[in-house]
Design an enzyme around this catalytic site. Structure first.
Site, PDB file in Angstrom:
ATOM      1  N   ARG A 261       0.836  -1.202   0.000  1.00 34.56           N
ATOM      2  CA  ARG A 261       0.000   0.000   0.000  1.00 34.56           C
ATOM      3  C   ARG A 261       0.870   1.251   0.000  1.00 34.56           C
ATOM      4  O   ARG A 261       1.819   1.355   0.779  1.00 34.56           O
ATOM      5  CB  ARG A 261      -0.941   0.011   1.216  1.00 34.56           C
ATOM      6  N   ARG A 276       1.920   1.567  10.404  1.00 33.31           N
ATOM      7  CA  ARG A 276       1.453   1.910   9.054  1.00 33.31           C
ATOM      8  C   ARG A 276       2.654   1.815   8.105  1.00 33.31           C
ATOM      9  O   ARG A 276       3.538   2.673   8.122  1.00 33.31           O
ATOM     10  CB  ARG A 276       0.856   3.320   9.037  1.00 33.31           C
ATOM     11  N   GLU A 348      -7.352   0.251  14.750  1.00 30.33           N
ATOM     12  CA  GLU A 348      -7.867  -0.857  13.939  1.00 30.33           C
ATOM     13  C   GLU A 348      -6.852  -1.987  13.774  1.00 30.33           C
ATOM     14  O   GLU A 348      -5.718  -1.770  13.388  1.00 30.33           O
ATOM     15  CB  GLU A 348      -8.267  -0.341  12.552  1.00 30.33           C
ATOM     16  N   SER A 351     -10.868  -6.005  10.249  1.00 31.08           N
ATOM     17  CA  SER A 351     -12.016  -5.365   9.611  1.00 31.08           C
ATOM     18  C   SER A 351     -12.775  -6.417   8.821  1.00 31.08           C
ATOM     19  O   SER A 351     -12.163  -7.307   8.219  1.00 31.08           O
ATOM     20  CB  SER A 351     -11.527  -4.250   8.671  1.00 31.08           C
ATOM     21  N   ARG A 388       0.530  -4.794  12.626  1.00 28.68           N
ATOM     22  CA  ARG A 388      -0.321  -4.157  13.644  1.00 28.68           C
ATOM     23  C   ARG A 388      -0.588  -5.093  14.820  1.00 28.68           C
ATOM     24  O   ARG A 388      -0.695  -4.652  15.968  1.00 28.68           O
ATOM     25  CB  ARG A 388      -1.636  -3.691  13.020  1.00 28.68           C
TER      26      ARG A 388
END
Length: 425
Positions: A261, A276, A348, A351, A388
């Site tokens: 990403r 991130r 988060e 999800s 994460r």
């Protein structure tokens, strides 16, 4: 994409969905006009083709002036048919282009608003009171350095910012997490999958990642291939252009893949450590179900995510994500956010999204139910986004000396190890 019949029958519902997402409501009227043009041009083409065929039967039987007149008319019709065909193709292309820009219809129970307008549905576990324990918690990067587990300096030297190395117990911890996650998913009936990291434009666009999310996607121009940001993409496209027998549903897959990403638009956010990053590994659940089973499957995916985080002994909350933060494909999304002690807030970790028929229509995935063939529904759910999860584990299970307690569920995957211990002062 949504069903055009639904758009024609209830355009106000589509307008309301666009408005709730914060997207262009005028797109609905553009699409209605394009669809009307598409249908009328199709009727016009069919009428001209029918006349052309009838005329073609009369010409061989005619003679003299009558034949000359029929041939003249045949010439006119040939030009008219070509023009009508071009008009029809242009109208179809325009309709598809507009339809591809329209987001999925949001579920009526989704809270309306932006990123911060979510609703907390449930809180599980209690964050540790480090002050009561007599020490200040270290952040995951300091712990990772003590453990010889995380090296962001060399990651940046080799690849640039937001890249990292996992070494020693860091690498072992990733492998343990992946194996534990796959074991849970397999026990729940998912088929384990190792998926491609490069996909075609059709696969990427079909899952809805070339619209508003395109800025986060890496594209290899020379090969016209995309690096996936999640194995949701190759899993969704696995049955592309296929018809699945309804008796085989649900089909559930657990994909492990590297994910890439750009993190565009996040300059200055989460720059420290590995929360991130541009590349990470992830275990993703993916389900193909009959549309009428989608909501129940969504609830099941959420329960499997809660089971996973509970097994890691992490305090977390479940949120109902607001309309403006759903992403184009999802009609509803639940996030599980783990408590991160040094940030003093929930972030988060997992999800799960219900995409209804949206992706299946774009990818041509259908189900045969008796004599009826119709689109099915797709759903996805992150089980373990590795970096994460490592962040949450290190910070929540740390001890005053910089060691980290290993949750019991992970110990079999770490050779029975109960503690990750510092290797550096």
């Amino acid at each position: 994409m949504i069903d055009l019949r639904l758009l024609r029958e209830d355009p106000d519902r589509v307008r309301a969905s666009q408005r709730a997402r914060g997207e262009d409501v005028g797109l609905v009227d553009e699409l209605l006009a394009a669809d009307e043009r598409r249908r009328s041009s199709s009727v016009r083409f069919d009428e001209l083709r029918s006349e052309q065929k009838q005329l073609g039967k009369l010409v061989p039987k005619a003679t003299g002036d009558e034949k000359a007149e029929l041939l003249r008319r045949a010439g006119e019709l040939s030009s008219a048919v070509k023009a009508a065909d071009a008009e029809q193709n242009e109208a179809v292309a325009r309709t598809q282009e507009l339809l591809g820009r329209l987001g999925n219809l949001v579920h009526p129970d989704v809270p309306v608003g932006g990123e911060d307008d979510f609703t907390v549905l449930e809180t599980i576990g209690t964050p540790r009171d480090f002050a009561a324990e007599g020490f200040e918690p270290k952040d995951h990067l300091d712990l990772g350095r003590l453990l010889g587990a995380i090296d962001v300096e060399r990651g940046a030297k080799v690849s640039g910012s937001r890249f990292y190395y996992l070494s020693g117990v860091g690498a072992l911890l990733e492998l343990a997490l992946v194996n534990a996650a796959i074991a849970q998913a397999t026990a729940a009936g998912f088929t384990p999958m190792l998926t491609p990291a490069l996909v075609t434009p059709r696969a990427m666009e079909g899952t809805g990642f070339l619209g508003q999310a395109a800025q986060d996607v890496y594209h290899l121009e020379k090969d016209d291939l995309y690096l996936v940001g999640t194995s949701e993409v190759p899993l969704a496209a696995y049955h592309m252009d296929e018809i699945v027998d309804a008796g085989k549903l649900p089909l559930r897959y657990a994909g492990f893949s590297p994910c890439f990403r750009r993190e565009a638009g996040t300059y200055g956010k989460d720059t420290r450590g590995i929360f991130r990053v541009h590349q990470f590994d992830k275990v993703e659940m993916f389900s193909f179900v009959a549309p009428e089973e989608a909501e129940a499957e969504h609830a099941r995916l959420l329960e499997w995510e809660k089971q996973w985080l509970t097994s890691l002994e992490l305090p977390f909350q479940v949120i109902d994500v607001a309309t403006g933060d759903l992403g184009a494909s999802a009609s509803r999304k639940f996030d599980c956010e783990a408590w991160i002690p040094t940030q003093g807030k929930y972030r988060e970790l997992t999800s799960t999204s219900n995409c209804d028929e949206f992706q299946a229509r774009r990818l041509g995935v259908r189900m045969r139910d008796g004599k009826q063939v119709r689109p099915l529904a797709t759903l996805n759910g992150t089980l373990c986004a590795v970096p994460r999860t490592i962040v949450a584990l290190l910070e929540n299970h740390q001890r005053p000396d910089g060691s980290v307690r290993v949750p019991e569920a992970l110990r079999p995957y770490l050779g029975g190890r109960e503690l990750l211990e510092p290797v550096a002062p």
